[in-house]
Structure formats: C-alpha cells, structure tokens
Scaffold this active site. Sequence first.
Site, mmCIF file in Angstrom:
data_model
loop_
_atom_site.group_PDB
_atom_site.id
_atom_site.type_symbol
_atom_site.label_atom_id
_atom_site.label_comp_id
_atom_site.label_asym_id
_atom_site.label_seq_id
_atom_site.Cartn_x
_atom_site.Cartn_y
_atom_site.Cartn_z
ATOM 1 N N ASP A 10 0.861 -1.175 0.000
ATOM 2 C CA ASP A 10 0.000 0.000 0.000
ATOM 3 C C ASP A 10 0.906 1.237 0.000
ATOM 4 O OD1 ASP A 10 -2.331 1.703 0.598
ATOM 5 O OD2 ASP A 10 -1.457 1.812 2.599
ATOM 6 N N ILE A 11 0.350 2.395 -0.314
ATOM 7 C CA ILE A 11 1.158 3.620 -0.339
ATOM 8 C C ILE A 11 1.004 4.433 0.941
ATOM 9 C CG2 ILE A 11 1.524 5.845 -1.476
ATOM 10 C CD1 ILE A 11 0.911 4.548 -4.124
ATOM 11 N N ASP A 12 -0.147 5.045 1.125
ATOM 12 C CA ASP A 12 -0.339 5.995 2.228
ATOM 13 C C ASP A 12 -0.386 5.286 3.582
ATOM 14 O OD1 ASP A 12 -0.862 8.575 0.649
ATOM 15 O OD2 ASP A 12 -2.256 7.152 -0.264
ATOM 16 N N GLY A 45 -5.353 2.633 -3.304
ATOM 17 C CA GLY A 45 -6.611 3.237 -3.714
ATOM 18 C C GLY A 45 -6.397 4.434 -4.614
ATOM 19 N N LYS A 186 -8.681 -4.474 -3.599
ATOM 20 C CA LYS A 186 -7.280 -4.728 -3.920
ATOM 21 C C LYS A 186 -7.028 -6.227 -4.080
ATOM 22 C CE LYS A 186 -5.346 -0.692 -1.491
ATOM 23 N NZ LYS A 186 -4.356 -0.232 -0.498
ATOM 24 N N ASP A 209 -2.295 -0.675 5.764
ATOM 25 C CA ASP A 209 -2.672 -0.072 7.045
ATOM 26 C C ASP A 209 -4.102 0.438 7.080
ATOM 27 O OD1 ASP A 209 -2.414 3.380 7.071
ATOM 28 O OD2 ASP A 209 -2.018 2.214 5.271
ATOM 29 N N ASN A 212 -9.258 0.076 3.338
ATOM 30 C CA ASN A 212 -9.307 -0.491 1.998
ATOM 31 C C ASN A 212 -8.281 -1.606 1.793
ATOM 32 O OD1 ASN A 212 -7.119 1.276 2.048
ATOM 33 N ND2 ASN A 212 -7.389 1.930 -0.069
#
Length: 259
Positions: A10-12, A45, A186, A209, A212
């Site tokens: 994931d990114i954020d 997302g 995802k 985290d 989503n």
Amino acid sequence: MIKRSVIFFDIDGTLLNHEKQLPISTKEAIFTLKEQGHEVAIATGRAPFMFEDLRNELGIHTFVSYNGQYVVLNGEVLYSNPLNISSLEALTAFALHNNHPVVFMDHEDMKANVPEHPYIKTSIETLKISRFPTYDPHYYKGRELYQSLLFCLEGEERQYEQKFQDFDFVRWHPFSVDIVPKGGSKAKGIERIVEKLGFQQEQQYAFGDGLNDLEMLATVKNSVAMGNAEDTVKKAAKYITKSVEENGVFHGLQMVGLL
C-alpha cells in the site's frame, strides 16, 4: 538461495509516512528485494497519475490502483473494472440534492461535478499531490471511470450504500469515501497479477494499514499490517510490524524473512 516471491505494498501510511515522505529504510529495502529477484508491486486506492513519481523513484512497473479496478503488469494494462455509468449518474444527481460533491476519476485525470467545495480541498490536500480536480460535471460521459469520490461526513454514506447497490463505499478521509464497483477490492486486483505470474500462496506478501486493505490482508497468505493501522486492520493480518514512522516496512520484511 531465497525463493522468489511477490510483495504488494500500500502507499499511504505504508510506503509513505504521514508527511507523504518515503523513509530511506523503505527505499533501500525495496531495492534489496528487487536485487534478490523478487517481484515488487504497489496496491493502492490512488489513481495511477497520483503515484507516477513514486513508481519511477522505486522502479516499480506493476501495480493495483483504484482499489483493484485498474491493474497494470510490467507497464501494460492487465485488467480494468469500470463503474456502472448509469448508476453513477443517478448517484451524482442524488448527491447534488444533498450538497455532497462527487469527483469522477479515470486512468488519466479527475474532475469534480462542482466548481469548488471545502471538503474536496481539505481531503485532496492531505494526499500532497501536484494535481487537483478541476470542474467538469459531464466528465463521466463517454469514458470509463474506475473510481469516484463522494464527499460527505462520516455516517452520511449509509444512505448511498442502501440506495446504490452497484457500488461499495470505502472511507479514506473524514470528508470523503471511495466509490468502487460492488465487490471490487485490492484483493481481486492482486489475484489477476499472481495468476498471470504463477506465484503460489506461500510466495505472496502484502503490507497495508487502511480500511481499503482489509480484503487484501485477509486474502494474501503472508499479510503484514503496519503498526499505525486500526485494530480492525491489524486483526485481518497474519503479522503486525512497527509503524511507518518507525521503519515499519523494513522491520516487517525482516519479520517475514525476506530481508
């Protein structure tokens, strides 16, 4: 010799800290994984145009974007799952009546159905991206959209969940929720990639985290929740690492034996 695996990040709140910065330890860990021959991918997302710089910085060409609705493998589109446009048009009309703005998103751009709104400004600014949605209330016409954003306060999305059965609504900000096709996640996007590449369950890893990430962490065999994740997200994962601010990706990769 280390067995080749695929790792989705994931990114954020996972790759990027809360200041939207990439920790040095995370960047070094990603390059070590690639040097060892592992497949490194992103599952987010975000729209593809929201993390192009990050992909270039890390040399990552495989990703699941829009919570699984737009999947790219080695730079080529592998799978796409657009929103039902007639249902989205009906939702937009209902949202306008409620003074809830909507942002339409395809793989190239995002457009708002109102000229401006404080909820849009406040939530999009937290992403710290260079692009901001401009006004085009008809952007949904004649194109495939993979995600939209509905701007409303927490709890107000319940009326949309009841009225518009074609969509799932996933909150990502106190002022905003993602609108994705029903059942889209995802996890579904990841399935497309691992099937194509032939990775067994034991070779699959995922770090996340957010809400989503729930399906992803519950589905991928070797799942790792960040220390900064909510309790419900941690419960869905097999492992829990340190927070993103404490080099959580690096420590998580050590925990599962990839570093």
